[in-house]
Design an enzyme around this catalytic site. Structure first.
Site, PDB file in Angstrom:
ATOM      1  NE  ARG A  67      -4.193  -1.784   0.133  1.00 44.17           N
ATOM      2  CZ  ARG A  67      -4.187  -2.921  -0.670  1.00 44.17           C
ATOM      3  NH1 ARG A  67      -3.527  -2.991  -1.429  1.00 44.17           N
ATOM      4  NH2 ARG A  67      -5.223  -3.577  -0.680  1.00 44.17           N
ATOM      5  CG  HIS A  99      -3.689  -1.019  -6.824  1.00 41.88           C
ATOM      6  ND1 HIS A  99      -3.992  -0.776  -5.644  1.00 41.88           N
ATOM      7  CD2 HIS A  99      -3.242  -2.528  -6.607  1.00 41.88           C
ATOM      8  CE1 HIS A  99      -4.308  -1.449  -4.800  1.00 41.88           C
ATOM      9  NE2 HIS A  99      -3.689  -2.723  -5.338  1.00 41.88           N
TER      10      HIS A  99
HETATM   11  P1  NAP Z   1      -1.075 -11.844   4.880  1.00 45.74           P
HETATM   12  O1  NAP Z   1      -1.190 -13.142   4.441  1.00 45.74           O
HETATM   13  O2  NAP Z   1      -2.189 -11.419   5.908  1.00 45.74           O
HETATM   14  O3  NAP Z   1       0.355 -11.799   5.441  1.00 45.74           O
HETATM   15  C1  NAP Z   1       0.767 -10.555   5.947  1.00 45.74           C
HETATM   16  C2  NAP Z   1       2.549 -10.552   6.430  1.00 45.74           C
HETATM   17  O4  NAP Z   1       2.769  -9.538   6.961  1.00 45.74           O
HETATM   18  C3  NAP Z   1       2.569 -11.901   7.329  1.00 45.74           C
HETATM   19  O5  NAP Z   1       3.836 -12.382   7.376  1.00 45.74           O
HETATM   20  C4  NAP Z   1       2.746 -11.058   8.674  1.00 45.74           C
HETATM   21  O6  NAP Z   1       3.578 -11.366   9.870  1.00 45.74           O
HETATM   22  C5  NAP Z   1       3.365  -9.577   8.215  1.00 45.74           C
HETATM   23  N1  NAP Z   1       3.129  -8.536   9.158  1.00 45.74           N
HETATM   24  C6  NAP Z   1       1.905  -7.810   9.284  1.00 45.74           C
HETATM   25  N2  NAP Z   1       2.151  -6.961  10.375  1.00 45.74           N
HETATM   26  C7  NAP Z   1       3.662  -6.934  10.502  1.00 45.74           C
HETATM   27  C8  NAP Z   1       4.226  -6.164  11.296  1.00 45.74           C
HETATM   28  N3  NAP Z   1       3.799  -4.997  12.017  1.00 45.74           N
HETATM   29  N4  NAP Z   1       5.582  -6.571  11.436  1.00 45.74           N
HETATM   30  C9  NAP Z   1       6.173  -7.301  10.820  1.00 45.74           C
HETATM   31  N5  NAP Z   1       5.330  -8.181   9.836  1.00 45.74           N
HETATM   32  C10 NAP Z   1       4.025  -7.983   9.757  1.00 45.74           C
HETATM   33  O7  NAP Z   1      -1.181 -10.966   3.428  1.00 45.74           O
HETATM   34  P2  NAP Z   1      -1.049 -11.118   1.946  1.00 45.74           P
HETATM   35  O8  NAP Z   1      -2.380 -11.871   1.482  1.00 45.74           O
HETATM   36  O9  NAP Z   1       0.377 -11.728   1.601  1.00 45.74           O
HETATM   37  O10 NAP Z   1      -1.214  -9.733   1.345  1.00 45.74           O
HETATM   38  C11 NAP Z   1      -0.195  -8.765   2.003  1.00 45.74           C
HETATM   39  C12 NAP Z   1      -0.681  -7.283   1.228  1.00 45.74           C
HETATM   40  O11 NAP Z   1      -0.315  -7.024  -0.004  1.00 45.74           O
HETATM   41  C13 NAP Z   1      -2.197  -7.198   1.445  1.00 45.74           C
HETATM   42  O12 NAP Z   1      -2.662  -6.542   2.662  1.00 45.74           O
HETATM   43  C14 NAP Z   1      -2.398  -5.972   0.357  1.00 45.74           C
HETATM   44  O13 NAP Z   1      -2.318  -4.697   1.009  1.00 45.74           O
HETATM   45  C15 NAP Z   1      -1.017  -6.277  -0.571  1.00 45.74           C
HETATM   46  N6  NAP Z   1      -1.971  -6.772  -2.134  1.00 45.74           N
HETATM   47  C16 NAP Z   1      -1.437  -5.714  -3.043  1.00 45.74           C
HETATM   48  C17 NAP Z   1      -1.847  -6.138  -4.406  1.00 45.74           C
HETATM   49  C18 NAP Z   1      -1.547  -5.235  -5.507  1.00 45.74           C
HETATM   50  O14 NAP Z   1      -1.991  -5.586  -6.512  1.00 45.74           O
HETATM   51  N7  NAP Z   1      -0.687  -4.549  -5.342  1.00 45.74           N
HETATM   52  C19 NAP Z   1      -2.679  -7.054  -4.302  1.00 45.74           C
HETATM   53  C20 NAP Z   1      -2.995  -8.228  -3.344  1.00 45.74           C
HETATM   54  C21 NAP Z   1      -2.429  -7.781  -2.178  1.00 45.74           C
HETATM   55  P3  NAP Z   1       2.985 -12.939  10.308  1.00 45.74           P
HETATM   56  O15 NAP Z   1       2.832 -13.975   9.497  1.00 45.74           O
HETATM   57  O16 NAP Z   1       3.865 -13.163  11.639  1.00 45.74           O
HETATM   58  O17 NAP Z   1       1.413 -12.712  10.774  1.00 45.74           O
END
Ligand code: NAP
Length: 308
Positions: free
Chosen positions: A223, A271
């Site tokens: 983001r 995006h």
């Molecule tokens: P996810 O499965 O919820 O994984 C989030 C990861 O971030 C986990 O490993 C988590 O740690 C870590 N994390 C969260 N808060 C943290 C903190 N304060 N300090 C350190 N690590 C932290 O999410 P995801 O499905 O991989 O997606 C991630 C993000 O990608 C989405 O939220 C979205 O914003 C973005 N996204 C972007 C697009 C695009 O087109 N640009 C598309 C899809 C998604 P833990 O494993 O320890 O919980």
């Protein structure tokens, strides 16, 4: 049968009406502009108006149409009912493609040669082996884990940072705030795949970005709010950082007169890293609607306390 409200800017979710009707025979689906939406039990959302969800007295489930839920939880009045997100192998595969492309774009100097080509300049750069480029991934969740694995397959030196400790074959893992600076100091290409929460907003500011070694680059797929953009630009201009691929922004679409479009070393993408199809979204929303009706465990529920 359940009733569904679609909360987004007008028209965005129109394809969902027929898809949900096909998945859930007998369902009623209303856009937010229709009065019936207020009485719905299931809200399907992308950036709902602040206060809208709180104005739905029968609400039992909120569903994001994306992997992220910051578009919903930014409203402090969101009622305390289960909140689900989309988790889809198609999104994961698309994100991994984007991360691999971005990594190769920098590692193989395409950022430089594309710029040189505009000036008709023939210039080759020393090639580096993948093992000598350190790629650091912020966030080892659904998306970060897959990207890390594929980068390992290509031979890159991969590390990852998450909130809780992880073990991932071939990946150096770091966890927790204290480990962030050491992680950054050994990262040549930083990839952000974090969720946007109160703990991660503004994470990449001047102090953190300065921890990256001179000549490092950023691939921002998470983001826009994760980065203090003025700090990033200052570090690009001072040549501490080499470049940035930016897919996400605080304001989207990024206005055509925004200086980031023309900032040397920055590539803006719209995006586009990973977008779920309406078909997939409808299938996952419908599956959770059926589970809700049967009183079964919902899929991909977000931990409201963590914010992701
Ligand atoms: P996810 O499965 O919820 O994984 C989030 C990861 O971030 C986990 O490993 C988590 O740690 C870590 N994390 C969260 N808060 C943290 C903190 N304060 N300090 C350190 N690590 C932290 O999410 P995801 O499905 O991989 O997606 C991630 C993000 O990608 C989405 O939220 C979205 O914003 C973005 N996204 C972007 C697009 C695009 O087109 N640009 C598309 C899809 C998604 P833990 O494993 O320890 O919980």
């Amino acid at each position: 049968m359940i009733s569904v409200a679609l909360l987004s800017r007008p028209g965005l979710m129109d394809p969902m009406k027929s898809l949900l009707a096909r998945e859930l025979p007998g369902v009623t689906v209303a856009s937010w502009s229709e009065a019936a939406a207020r009485d719905a039990e299931l809200a399907v959302c992308w950036k709902p108006e602040p206060g809208a969800l709180a104005a739905m007295p029968k609400l039992k489930l909120i569903h994001s149409i994306a992997a992220g839920v910051d578009n919903i939880l930014s409203d402090p009045t969101v009622p305390d009912v289960p909140l689900c997100r989309i988790v889809d192998p198609g999104i994961t595969a698309a994100m991994t493609e984007f991360v691999l492309w971005g990594t190769l774009y920098i590692h193989r100097d395409f950022d430089r040669v594309i710029s040189n080509a505009r000036d008709g300049r023939w210039q080759r750069y020393d090639q580096r082996a993948a093992k000598d480029t350190r790629v650091g991934i912020l966030g080892l969740g659904e998306l970060g884990t897959d990207a890390a694995r594929r980068l390992v397959d290509l031979g890159f030196a991969v590390s990852g940072w998450s909130r809780s400790p992880k073990q991932l074959a071939g990946v150096r893992t770091f966890s927790g705030t204290d480990a962030l600076d050491p992680f950054l100091s050994e990262t040549d290409i930083l990839v952000s795949l974090l969720p946007l929460t109160s703990s991660t907003v503004g994470l990449l500011d001047a102090a953190r970005l300065s921890r990256l070694p001179k000549g490092a680059a950023l691939i921002l797929c998470s983001r826009g709010e994760h980065v203090v953009m003025d700090d990033l630009v200052a570090l690009l201009r001072s040549r501490h950082l080499r470049g940035a691929v930016l897919d996400v922004f605080e304001q989207e679409p990024l206005p055509s007169d925004h200086p980031l479009w023309r900032e040397p070393g920055v590539l803006v993408t719209p995006h586009m890293a990973a977008i779920a199809s309406w078909e997939t979204i409808a299938q996952q929303v419908a599956e959770n609607a059926r589970r809700l009706l049967r009183g079964e465990t919902l899929l991909n529920v977000v931990d409201r306390a963590r914010g992701y």
